[in-house]
Design a protein around this motif. Sequence first.
Motif, PDB file in Angstrom:
ATOM      1  N   SER A  28       0.810  -1.206   0.000  1.00 25.62           N
ATOM      2  CA  SER A  28       0.000   0.000   0.000  1.00 25.62           C
ATOM      3  C   SER A  28       0.850   1.266   0.000  1.00 25.62           C
ATOM      4  O   SER A  28       0.349   2.354   0.245  1.00 25.62           O
ATOM      5  CB  SER A  28      -0.913   0.002   1.233  1.00 25.62           C
ATOM      6  OG  SER A  28      -0.134  -0.077   2.422  1.00 25.62           O
ATOM      7  N   PRO A  30       3.787   4.168  -1.578  1.00 25.24           N
ATOM      8  CA  PRO A  30       3.704   5.106  -2.702  1.00 25.24           C
ATOM      9  C   PRO A  30       3.804   4.392  -4.046  1.00 25.24           C
ATOM     10  O   PRO A  30       4.405   3.321  -4.161  1.00 25.24           O
ATOM     11  CB  PRO A  30       4.910   6.022  -2.470  1.00 25.24           C
ATOM     12  CG  PRO A  30       5.265   5.861  -1.021  1.00 25.24           C
ATOM     13  CD  PRO A  30       4.896   4.463  -0.667  1.00 25.24           C
ATOM     14  N   ALA A  31       3.208   5.015  -5.055  1.00 23.45           N
ATOM     15  CA  ALA A  31       3.291   4.466  -6.406  1.00 23.45           C
ATOM     16  C   ALA A  31       4.745   4.453  -6.867  1.00 23.45           C
ATOM     17  O   ALA A  31       5.530   5.345  -6.549  1.00 23.45           O
ATOM     18  CB  ALA A  31       2.442   5.302  -7.356  1.00 23.45           C
ATOM     19  N   GLN A  33       7.867   4.615  -9.565  1.00 27.99           N
ATOM     20  CA  GLN A  33       8.165   5.452 -10.724  1.00 27.99           C
ATOM     21  C   GLN A  33       9.331   4.869 -11.512  1.00 27.99           C
ATOM     22  O   GLN A  33      10.250   4.279 -10.930  1.00 27.99           O
ATOM     23  CB  GLN A  33       8.515   6.869 -10.266  1.00 27.99           C
ATOM     24  CG  GLN A  33       7.396   7.570  -9.516  1.00 27.99           C
ATOM     25  CD  GLN A  33       7.748   9.007  -9.201  1.00 27.99           C
ATOM     26  OE1 GLN A  33       8.307   9.731 -10.037  1.00 27.99           O
ATOM     27  NE2 GLN A  33       7.429   9.451  -7.988  1.00 27.99           N
ATOM     28  N   THR A 652       8.134  -3.243 -14.391  1.00 30.24           N
ATOM     29  CA  THR A 652       6.835  -2.733 -14.822  1.00 30.24           C
ATOM     30  C   THR A 652       5.859  -3.890 -15.024  1.00 30.24           C
ATOM     31  O   THR A 652       6.219  -4.933 -15.586  1.00 30.24           O
ATOM     32  CB  THR A 652       6.986  -1.935 -16.124  1.00 30.24           C
ATOM     33  OG1 THR A 652       7.823  -0.801 -15.879  1.00 30.24           O
ATOM     34  CG2 THR A 652       5.639  -1.461 -16.643  1.00 30.24           C
ATOM     35  N   ARG A 672      11.113   0.034 -11.856  1.00 26.78           N
ATOM     36  CA  ARG A 672      10.392   1.134 -11.205  1.00 26.78           C
ATOM     37  C   ARG A 672      10.740   1.125  -9.722  1.00 26.78           C
ATOM     38  O   ARG A 672      10.802   0.065  -9.096  1.00 26.78           O
ATOM     39  CB  ARG A 672       8.889   0.980 -11.424  1.00 26.78           C
ATOM     40  CG  ARG A 672       8.500   1.016 -12.894  1.00 26.78           C
ATOM     41  CD  ARG A 672       7.129   0.399 -13.161  1.00 26.78           C
ATOM     42  NE  ARG A 672       6.057   1.199 -12.566  1.00 26.78           N
ATOM     43  CZ  ARG A 672       5.171   0.742 -11.692  1.00 26.78           C
ATOM     44  NH1 ARG A 672       5.244  -0.520 -11.279  1.00 26.78           N
ATOM     45  NH2 ARG A 672       4.218   1.508 -11.209  1.00 26.78           N
ATOM     46  N   GLU A 674      10.307   2.823  -5.680  1.00 20.39           N
ATOM     47  CA  GLU A 674       9.579   3.630  -4.714  1.00 20.39           C
ATOM     48  C   GLU A 674      10.485   4.802  -4.338  1.00 20.39           C
ATOM     49  O   GLU A 674      11.532   4.608  -3.712  1.00 20.39           O
ATOM     50  CB  GLU A 674       9.239   2.812  -3.476  1.00 20.39           C
ATOM     51  CG  GLU A 674       8.581   3.613  -2.377  1.00 20.39           C
ATOM     52  CD  GLU A 674       8.422   2.840  -1.086  1.00 20.39           C
ATOM     53  OE1 GLU A 674       7.887   3.408  -0.123  1.00 20.39           O
ATOM     54  OE2 GLU A 674       8.846   1.661  -1.041  1.00 20.39           O
TER      55      GLU A 674
END
Length: 733
Positions: A28, A30-31, A33, A652, A672, A674
């Motif tokens: 849960s 942060p998204a 990147q 990804t 990706r 965090e």
Amino acid sequence: MVSTRWLSLVLVLPLCSFAQSPEATQASGPALQPFVVNHELRADSNADVRFLLSAPAGQQGFIRASDGHLVTPDGKRFRMWGVNMTGWTKGSALLPDKRDAEIAARSLAQLGVNCVRFQFLDLTRQQQHSTDLPTTYTPSGLLDGNAETSQVMDAGQFDRFDYLVAQLKANGIYVDLNLNVGRRYKKGDQVHDYDLIGVAKAITQFDPRLIQLQKDYARQLLTHLNPYTKTEYRYEPAIAIVEIVNENSVLEFWQRNWFRGKLTPGSTPFQLDLTPYHKALLTQLYNDWLKTAYSPAELDHLRSLAGLSAGAPFSLTQRQDFDKSPKDLFYAEARFYTHIEASFLEEMRSYLKQTLGVKSLIIGTNDHTYFIPGMPLLRSTSQMDIVDAHVYWQHPAITGRRNTPMLDDPLHSIAVRLTRSTLANKPFTVSEVNEPFPSDYEAEMIPILAAYGAFQDWDGIFIYTFEPKVTGSWEAVIGDHFDLAEDPVKIAQMPAGALLFLRHDVDAARKTIERTYSTEQINESLRLPQSEMPYYTPGFPLWLPLEHGSRIRCLDCEPTETFHEEPQNPIRSDTGQLAWYTSEAKGGLLAIDTERSTGLIGFVRDNGIATSHLSADVQNKFCALTLSSLDTKPLSQSSLMLLTATGRVENTNAVWNARRTMLDVWGTAPTRIEVIKGWLLLKQLEGAVGVLVTPLDGSSKPLGEVRGRLVETGWEIPIGDQPATTYLIRIVR
């Protein structure tokens, strides 16, 4: 006395219960990147730590052992911060072409790597090329795959290897050569059951034909003249170590019930095993050895214990019969397997040193299986120049509950597991270690390993593994469980680990607790339950290696008395520089607090712990923050610092399984991360009038610059506005 079992109840079970729902803590967050590591475009940068290396490697002569540690020819301490080199995944090559060899060697030096361990050189050259690589494939080694035997070297592969070694040497990077790792035998080798035994673990130590083939391979490799360095490998000072066999032990086979002798054509392979031929060979060797090691009267006594008639041959004991085996009979068999291992290693060392004239240090094999005791194996490996061990935190072979933080289980951490194998007055290396991908908590591994490796005063650490990339074929994806080459978290942390370990930023323990074992203790450890792991030393407190140095003083002597120290929270090193906090409610955290390096690793947000030079107000629940001086001065006076801020990493479109223990879908490029976002407070910066922060991309190129602001307690700096794992911090005075 506080028993090991009692400790597990006090410190481990509550912490493990906290880690039962990583879905709730990490999924849960942060998204993620996009963030790509690109070694081809890697720029020269102030973030490089090549100043820790001395180029070319071996310029003064051979690394040697003195007073229990590795030293340079002039007697100065020498530590190895290294990687293994393999080529398992798409876009990778164990032995790359020349341009890619140059890229790999340069990049590793920038990361602070000063030694590379070559694995799987004894595999065949593959016929695939970089333009047509499968998803995964066996790495191309030195052996000619088209030959009718496994005894022919491939000239093209040897040339790639020679050039790669020359590039590593030129960049100040030493080499650890493995001799026997994954070699498979062919009909022309005249090896019995060649088509059944695979890589022939354990059999390599007692089958005369296999021993001869190992010597032949060693001769071809080590007497080879590298045309780029103009030196044969046996005389090459950049070859720091030669390892005889990798993770290969007769004792392990016995302890894991792999002497069943049921490996036949068409049989179902459950784990490893012997063929009937090799079981018969080992049984005959056992009976022949008993006649030389015991008197007729002693043999009669052993036969009576085994229920055998006069003159009847002895059989091998199966693991399920260990507990009921009479003491004298059990000890005799344990002594035999130790004899097999020790004799094999000594025969190979003598061949390398006396016959071939090899100048490098020798490792026998590695203590690598922590759910069985290591002391019996140490009887033989301790006779070599260096004692070595392997460890993984939650290896992907674990198919049950995994993906839990090591910081919530300090007593079974990699730091504690590895200290079981260290001996007084003997150099110690860790030639394989990793917290494999995928893991929500992998950011903890390198700081823990480097900090406690320095505290325990180990001589070498090698992460498994780094895979050189093939230009035009690699993708920005973490290709398997172990490759760190495209892992943004581990690549960012390698220089920080080098500073902690190579530069001795973390001091060695002020006090070393030495323990000793009796012959009976070592033999009986073979029968102890797994609940005694990893030390298999009842009564030895497992928090002790996190407080003091830990070594074995001697084997087969008077046993150590019971220890009576009580556990503390945090578990603090006797140097005061490391503090491991444990909390069921908040989660685990490691605080590193030294003059030149500091760090907060783990559940930083909830613990609210600070060090002398660093505190953090971050949004992320779990992360690893390290801050190190880059100009050799203390942090309080440094003008240039390296900051790493790392958390989760995934490919990804990766998809976890329902238990969040492994991936159902591996994912694709790009990787990706965090992003660690929030504010850091840098404290005690003497005379500072400004703080400039430069985030770096995956090629070490700047992403802009931000200014810190002066507050009452120090300088506050923002992080996380750009996707970054590494920051350069310049202090203006």
